[in-house]
Design a protein around this motif. Structure first.
Motif, PDB file in Angstrom:
ATOM      1  N   GLU A 293     -67.536 -97.292-125.970  1.00 13.08           N
ATOM      2  CA  GLU A 293     -68.197 -98.587-125.861  1.00 13.08           C
ATOM      3  C   GLU A 293     -69.618 -98.463-126.388  1.00 13.08           C
ATOM      4  O   GLU A 293     -70.388 -97.609-125.927  1.00 13.08           O
ATOM      5  CB  GLU A 293     -68.221 -99.060-124.409  1.00 13.08           C
ATOM      6  CG  GLU A 293     -68.893-100.416-124.220  1.00 13.08           C
ATOM      7  CD  GLU A 293     -68.956-100.828-122.765  1.00 13.08           C
ATOM      8  OE1 GLU A 293     -69.507-101.917-122.488  1.00 13.08           O
ATOM      9  OE2 GLU A 293     -68.485-100.057-121.911  1.00 13.08           O
ATOM     10  N   ASP A 294     -69.940 -99.278-127.356  1.00 16.69           N
ATOM     11  CA  ASP A 294     -71.275 -99.253-127.957  1.00 16.69           C
ATOM     12  C   ASP A 294     -72.239-100.043-127.068  1.00 16.69           C
ATOM     13  O   ASP A 294     -72.126-101.258-126.909  1.00 16.69           O
ATOM     14  CB  ASP A 294     -71.227 -99.862-129.357  1.00 16.69           C
ATOM     15  CG  ASP A 294     -72.525 -99.635-130.119  1.00 16.69           C
ATOM     16  OD1 ASP A 294     -73.446 -99.025-129.546  1.00 16.69           O
ATOM     17  OD2 ASP A 294     -72.609-100.079-131.282  1.00 16.69           O
ATOM     18  N   ILE A 295     -73.207 -99.330-126.464  1.00 18.07           N
ATOM     19  CA  ILE A 295     -74.178 -99.960-125.557  1.00 18.07           C
ATOM     20  C   ILE A 295     -75.580 -99.929-126.153  1.00 18.07           C
ATOM     21  O   ILE A 295     -76.565-100.050-125.428  1.00 18.07           O
ATOM     22  CB  ILE A 295     -74.158 -99.270-124.182  1.00 18.07           C
ATOM     23  CG1 ILE A 295     -74.466 -97.774-124.334  1.00 18.07           C
ATOM     24  CG2 ILE A 295     -72.810 -99.465-123.498  1.00 18.07           C
ATOM     25  CD1 ILE A 295     -74.591 -97.054-123.002  1.00 18.07           C
ATOM     26  N   THR A 296     -75.658 -99.754-127.469  1.00 23.45           N
ATOM     27  CA  THR A 296     -76.957 -99.700-128.133  1.00 23.45           C
ATOM     28  C   THR A 296     -77.618-101.079-128.085  1.00 23.45           C
ATOM     29  O   THR A 296     -76.975-102.104-128.324  1.00 23.45           O
ATOM     30  CB  THR A 296     -76.789 -99.253-129.590  1.00 23.45           C
ATOM     31  OG1 THR A 296     -76.063 -98.025-129.609  1.00 23.45           O
ATOM     32  CG2 THR A 296     -78.136 -99.068-130.252  1.00 23.45           C
TER      33      THR A 296
ATOM     34  N   ASN B 251     -56.795-105.707-129.410  1.00 23.46           N
ATOM     35  CA  ASN B 251     -57.503-104.930-130.429  1.00 23.46           C
ATOM     36  C   ASN B 251     -58.997-105.236-130.453  1.00 23.46           C
ATOM     37  O   ASN B 251     -59.708-104.732-131.318  1.00 23.46           O
ATOM     38  CB  ASN B 251     -56.919-105.206-131.817  1.00 23.46           C
ATOM     39  CG  ASN B 251     -55.557-104.589-132.009  1.00 23.46           C
ATOM     40  OD1 ASN B 251     -55.156-103.706-131.258  1.00 23.46           O
ATOM     41  ND2 ASN B 251     -54.814-105.052-132.997  1.00 23.46           N
ATOM     42  N   ARG B 252     -59.459-106.056-129.523  1.00 22.04           N
ATOM     43  CA  ARG B 252     -60.877-106.446-129.519  1.00 22.04           C
ATOM     44  C   ARG B 252     -61.784-105.223-129.374  1.00 22.04           C
ATOM     45  O   ARG B 252     -62.806-105.119-130.062  1.00 22.04           O
ATOM     46  CB  ARG B 252     -61.115-107.425-128.365  1.00 22.04           C
ATOM     47  CG  ARG B 252     -62.581-107.792-128.130  1.00 22.04           C
ATOM     48  CD  ARG B 252     -63.042-108.853-129.063  1.00 22.04           C
ATOM     49  NE  ARG B 252     -64.449-109.161-128.851  1.00 22.04           N
ATOM     50  CZ  ARG B 252     -65.075-110.224-129.337  1.00 22.04           C
ATOM     51  NH1 ARG B 252     -64.379-111.090-130.061  1.00 22.04           N
ATOM     52  NH2 ARG B 252     -66.343-110.432-129.132  1.00 22.04           N
ATOM     53  N   GLN B 253     -61.429-104.296-128.494  1.00 24.90           N
ATOM     54  CA  GLN B 253     -62.285-103.130-128.278  1.00 24.90           C
ATOM     55  C   GLN B 253     -62.357-102.265-129.538  1.00 24.90           C
ATOM     56  O   GLN B 253     -63.402-101.669-129.830  1.00 24.90           O
ATOM     57  CB  GLN B 253     -61.761-102.317-127.106  1.00 24.90           C
ATOM     58  CG  GLN B 253     -60.306-101.883-127.245  1.00 24.90           C
ATOM     59  CD  GLN B 253     -59.834-101.053-126.082  1.00 24.90           C
ATOM     60  OE1 GLN B 253     -60.657-100.584-125.302  1.00 24.90           O
ATOM     61  NE2 GLN B 253     -58.522-100.885-125.944  1.00 24.90           N
ATOM     62  N   HIS B 254     -61.244-102.191-130.297  1.00 29.43           N
ATOM     63  CA  HIS B 254     -61.262-101.399-131.532  1.00 29.43           C
ATOM     64  C   HIS B 254     -62.112-102.080-132.602  1.00 29.43           C
ATOM     65  O   HIS B 254     -62.814-101.402-133.367  1.00 29.43           O
ATOM     66  CB  HIS B 254     -59.839-101.209-132.046  1.00 29.43           C
ATOM     67  CG  HIS B 254     -58.930-100.522-131.078  1.00 29.43           C
ATOM     68  ND1 HIS B 254     -59.341 -99.470-130.287  1.00 29.43           N
ATOM     69  CD2 HIS B 254     -57.625-100.753-130.763  1.00 29.43           C
ATOM     70  CE1 HIS B 254     -58.330 -99.052-129.539  1.00 29.43           C
ATOM     71  NE2 HIS B 254     -57.276 -99.829-129.800  1.00 29.43           N
ATOM     72  N   VAL B 255     -62.052-103.409-132.662  1.00 29.16           N
ATOM     73  CA  VAL B 255     -62.859-104.127-133.643  1.00 29.16           C
ATOM     74  C   VAL B 255     -64.342-103.981-133.315  1.00 29.16           C
ATOM     75  O   VAL B 255     -65.186-103.869-134.215  1.00 29.16           O
ATOM     76  CB  VAL B 255     -62.438-105.612-133.684  1.00 29.16           C
ATOM     77  CG1 VAL B 255     -63.342-106.412-134.609  1.00 29.16           C
ATOM     78  CG2 VAL B 255     -60.996-105.737-134.149  1.00 29.16           C
ATOM     79  N   GLU B 256     -64.685-103.956-132.028  1.00 28.92           N
ATOM     80  CA  GLU B 256     -66.095-103.794-131.653  1.00 28.92           C
ATOM     81  C   GLU B 256     -66.639-102.437-132.064  1.00 28.92           C
ATOM     82  O   GLU B 256     -67.839-102.287-132.281  1.00 28.92           O
ATOM     83  CB  GLU B 256     -66.239-103.990-130.140  1.00 28.92           C
ATOM     84  CG  GLU B 256     -66.019-105.434-129.701  1.00 28.92           C
ATOM     85  CD  GLU B 256     -66.088-105.586-128.197  1.00 28.92           C
ATOM     86  OE1 GLU B 256     -66.137-104.531-127.500  1.00 28.92           O
ATOM     87  OE2 GLU B 256     -66.104-106.729-127.707  1.00 28.92           O
ATOM     88  N   ARG B 257     -65.774-101.439-132.174  1.00 29.95           N
ATOM     89  CA  ARG B 257     -66.225-100.117-132.609  1.00 29.95           C
ATOM     90  C   ARG B 257     -66.557-100.066-134.101  1.00 29.95           C
ATOM     91  O   ARG B 257     -67.115 -99.070-134.573  1.00 29.95           O
ATOM     92  CB  ARG B 257     -65.149 -99.075-132.303  1.00 29.95           C
ATOM     93  CG  ARG B 257     -64.894 -98.894-130.814  1.00 29.95           C
ATOM     94  CD  ARG B 257     -63.784 -97.889-130.598  1.00 29.95           C
ATOM     95  NE  ARG B 257     -63.353 -97.866-129.205  1.00 29.95           N
ATOM     96  CZ  ARG B 257     -62.314 -97.164-128.748  1.00 29.95           C
ATOM     97  NH1 ARG B 257     -61.606 -96.427-129.608  1.00 29.95           N
ATOM     98  NH2 ARG B 257     -61.981 -97.189-127.485  1.00 29.95           N
ATOM     99  N   LEU B 258     -66.167-101.082-134.836  1.00 32.46           N
ATOM    100  CA  LEU B 258     -66.514-101.116-136.260  1.00 32.46           C
ATOM    101  C   LEU B 258     -68.006-101.301-136.477  1.00 32.46           C
ATOM    102  O   LEU B 258     -68.507-101.086-137.585  1.00 32.46           O
ATOM    103  CB  LEU B 258     -65.753-102.239-136.966  1.00 32.46           C
ATOM    104  CG  LEU B 258     -64.225-102.110-137.024  1.00 32.46           C
ATOM    105  CD1 LEU B 258     -63.617-103.334-137.675  1.00 32.46           C
ATOM    106  CD2 LEU B 258     -63.826-100.856-137.779  1.00 32.46           C
ATOM    107  N   ARG B 259     -68.730-101.708-135.459  1.00 32.67           N
ATOM    108  CA  ARG B 259     -70.173-101.902-135.584  1.00 32.67           C
ATOM    109  C   ARG B 259     -70.851-100.551-135.833  1.00 32.67           C
ATOM    110  O   ARG B 259     -70.720 -99.614-135.053  1.00 32.67           O
ATOM    111  CB  ARG B 259     -70.713-102.519-134.305  1.00 32.67           C
ATOM    112  CG  ARG B 259     -72.215-102.726-134.312  1.00 32.67           C
ATOM    113  CD  ARG B 259     -72.660-103.347-133.008  1.00 32.67           C
ATOM    114  NE  ARG B 259     -74.104-103.516-132.972  1.00 32.67           N
ATOM    115  CZ  ARG B 259     -74.758-104.011-131.940  1.00 32.67           C
ATOM    116  NH1 ARG B 259     -74.097-104.381-130.846  1.00 32.67           N
ATOM    117  NH2 ARG B 259     -76.069-104.136-131.984  1.00 32.67           N
ATOM    118  N   GLY B 260     -71.539-100.460-136.904  1.00 34.21           N
ATOM    119  CA  GLY B 260     -72.208 -99.221-137.286  1.00 34.21           C
ATOM    120  C   GLY B 260     -71.333 -98.234-138.023  1.00 34.21           C
ATOM    121  O   GLY B 260     -71.838 -97.208-138.502  1.00 34.21           O
ATOM    122  N   ASN B 261     -70.025 -98.488-138.141  1.00 31.35           N
ATOM    123  CA  ASN B 261     -69.113 -97.610-138.870  1.00 31.35           C
ATOM    124  C   ASN B 261     -69.045 -98.087-140.316  1.00 31.35           C
ATOM    125  O   ASN B 261     -68.208 -98.907-140.689  1.00 31.35           O
ATOM    126  CB  ASN B 261     -67.733 -97.630-138.215  1.00 31.35           C
ATOM    127  CG  ASN B 261     -66.825 -96.525-138.738  1.00 31.35           C
ATOM    128  OD1 ASN B 261     -67.107 -95.917-139.777  1.00 31.35           O
ATOM    129  ND2 ASN B 261     -65.737 -96.260-138.030  1.00 31.35           N
TER     130      ASN B 261
END
Length: 508
Positions: A169-172, A230-240
């Motif tokens: 989980e991206d908490i930045t 798949n929402r959590q996987h799409v959120e991980r695309l941030r910064g990738n």
């Protein structure tokens, strides 16, 4: 360095260095362990000598100095052999991407100045993703040493984390959630001062791939459904950046919109159980969506084309005496009347129909009843999607239905002929007639060669001895006694003698 004449590269010519970076600990380790193994310690010494021309805590240009300083710093003699050695070592640095050399000349002066731009070494990931550099290192130190060198640059993840399946989980916290800028406080003096003190030579920006749809993470996450698994996987695309680049390439390749990409990401198997983007699966689904959209677009274009033709027909019926002028056909471009229409029209009438009649009416003349829907859709595609001229389509219909064998007639053959005409740039009635005549000549030549091939064995038998000798056959052909029909008939005594000899030979 490409130096044609060593008199243009002497210790009296001046030089300067430029760099826009500073070496980190990882960079120095890359140079000492990786690059030095490929190009040697002498070339690495030249690299450090050029790097130190600018202070370590600064970037930019060094002072103009004669190249005597480089030769003395490397312990080389002031003669041609020493200068050639400097050129060779600089070429090694250039080959692996650590140096760029440029010769600067003044238009009205014979004097030249050499610029040495020192380039930052590649990071471990960039280096080992370059096949040519990795193979060169393997040739120098061996395969097992390459593996050991790569492992020496990475700190391994702990076994506890590596073996567990963790959710990420991206908490930045982004910049604008924490800081608020005074947008009204624009300072023109500060902007002018920063512009004046800015270096004249800016660092080269990283080239972005041209094949991209330009989609940002914010555009995707804003349209992606919140209740999707798949929402959590799409959120991980941030910064990738790598995953976003692959996603943009798929969208660019298959002309997908942001909504289409969100639909693909919401499908099953779009992500692995670990949350990694499955690019092969996305390309397969994107290709299917692209083909479906293209099929629907073709159907829409054909529908709109029929509607436009109906409007045009209605307008023609409403206007009195506004029939289009017929275009005549020269006698040299006449095509023979096919067997299906023999007796129904002469050659002049047939060619006028083929030149001026719409293809929807011309094709109906080859059928006793209604035209099959497959043929109608196929020729509508040539008209509305391929933009072929009506006269060209009629010549294609004449060639397909009037001249080709019924056994060869299928949709694939028709598509192949139409594609070949489009590739060869057939756009007018005359060019289409020339194309058909050329194809007919090719078919006749094939038939003639086939017939000559069937007749070849008889000739070979007649010339068996000479042909066998020419081919080097070891066992000659025994000539056969030809049958003769002329001559006198045998008498009864001769026939009896022949029977007696036959019985004697048979042992009876």
């Amino acid at each position: 360095m490409r130096i044609g004449n060593m008199h243009q590269f002497t210790e009296h010519h001046r030089y300067y260095t430029f760099r826009d970076f500073s070496l980190s600990a990882v960079d120095r380790k890359m140079i000492g362990l990786i690059y030095q193994s490929m190009i040697g310690a002498f070339a690495v010494g030249l690299y450090h000598l050029l790097y130190q021309q600018v202070a370590d805590d600064r970037v930019g240009y060094s002072e103009l100095e004669p190249q005597r300083k480089l030769l003395l710093g490397l312990g080389l003699e002031m003669h041609e052999r020493g200068r050639q050695e400097l050129v060779n070592q600089a070429s090694r640095l250039e080959a692996v991407g650590l140096l760029q050399a440029t010769r600067l000349g003044v238009p009205d002066n014979d004097d030249v100045v050499y610029e040495y731009e020192v380039v930052k070494p590649l990071s471990p990931d960039e280096f080992f993703n370059s096949p040519h550099l990795t193979l060169l290192l393997r040739d120098k130190v061996g395969k097992h040493s390459v593996i050991a060198l790569r492992e020496s640059f990475y700190s391994q993840e702990s076994d506890e984390l590596a073996g567990a399946e963790l959710t990420r989980e991206d908490i930045t916290v982004p910049f604008y959630e924490l800081f608020r800028l005074n947008t009204q406080g624009f300072d023109p003096e500060l902007e002018q001062a920063l512009t004046e003190v800015a270096p004249s030579r800016q660092a080269a920006p990283k080239q972005q791939p041209a094949e991209t749809a330009g989609m940002q993470y914010g555009e995707i996450i804003m349209r992606f459904p919140r209740n999707s698994r798949n929402r959590q996987h799409v959120e991980r695309l941030r910064g990738n950046d790598e995953a976003m680049a692959q996603l943009n390439y798929v969208a660019y390749k298959y002309s997908l919109s942001v909504v289409d990409v969100c639909r693909l990401l919401d499908e099953d198997h779009a992500f692995s159980p670990q949350g990694e983007l499955q690019i092969d699966e996305l390309q397969l689904r994107g290709n299917q969506m692209f083909r479906q959209d293209r099929k629907r677009q073709d159907e829409r274009e054909r529908l709109y084309g029929r509607m436009e033709s109906l409007r045009a027909d209605n307008a023609k019926e409403g206007a009195a005496d506004e029939m289009p002028d017929e275009v005549g056909v020269l006698a040299e471009f006449y095509m023979d009347v096919p067997a299906q229409l023999a007796g129904r029209c002469d050659i002049h009438q047939y060619n006028m129909l083929m030149r001026n009649e719409p293809h929807t009416r011309f094709i109906a003349r080859f059928f006793k009843g209604a035209v099959p829907d497959d043929f109608i859709r196929q020729f509508d595609k040539f008209d509305l999607n391929y933009r072929m001229q009506g006269a060209v389509i009629n010549v294609l219909i004449h060639y397909v239905f009037g001249l080709l064998d019924a056994d060869r007639l299928n949709r694939g053959i028709i598509d192949s002929i139409a594609n070949n005409m489009l590739v060869q740039g057939v756009e007018t009635f005359e060019q289409a007639v020339g194309y058909v005549r050329k194809q007919l000549q090719v078919d006749q030549d094939k038939e003639r060669r086939r017939e000559s091939g069937n007749a070849a064995p008889a000739g070979a038998r007649r010339n068996g001895g000479s042909a066998a000798a020419a081919k080097g056959r070891r066992k000659p052909l025994i000539p056969m006694v030809p049958e003769t029909t002329n001559g006198a008939a045998l008498t009864d005594e001769e026939m009896e003698e022949i029977r007696r000899l036959t019985r004697k030979l048979d042992g009876k």
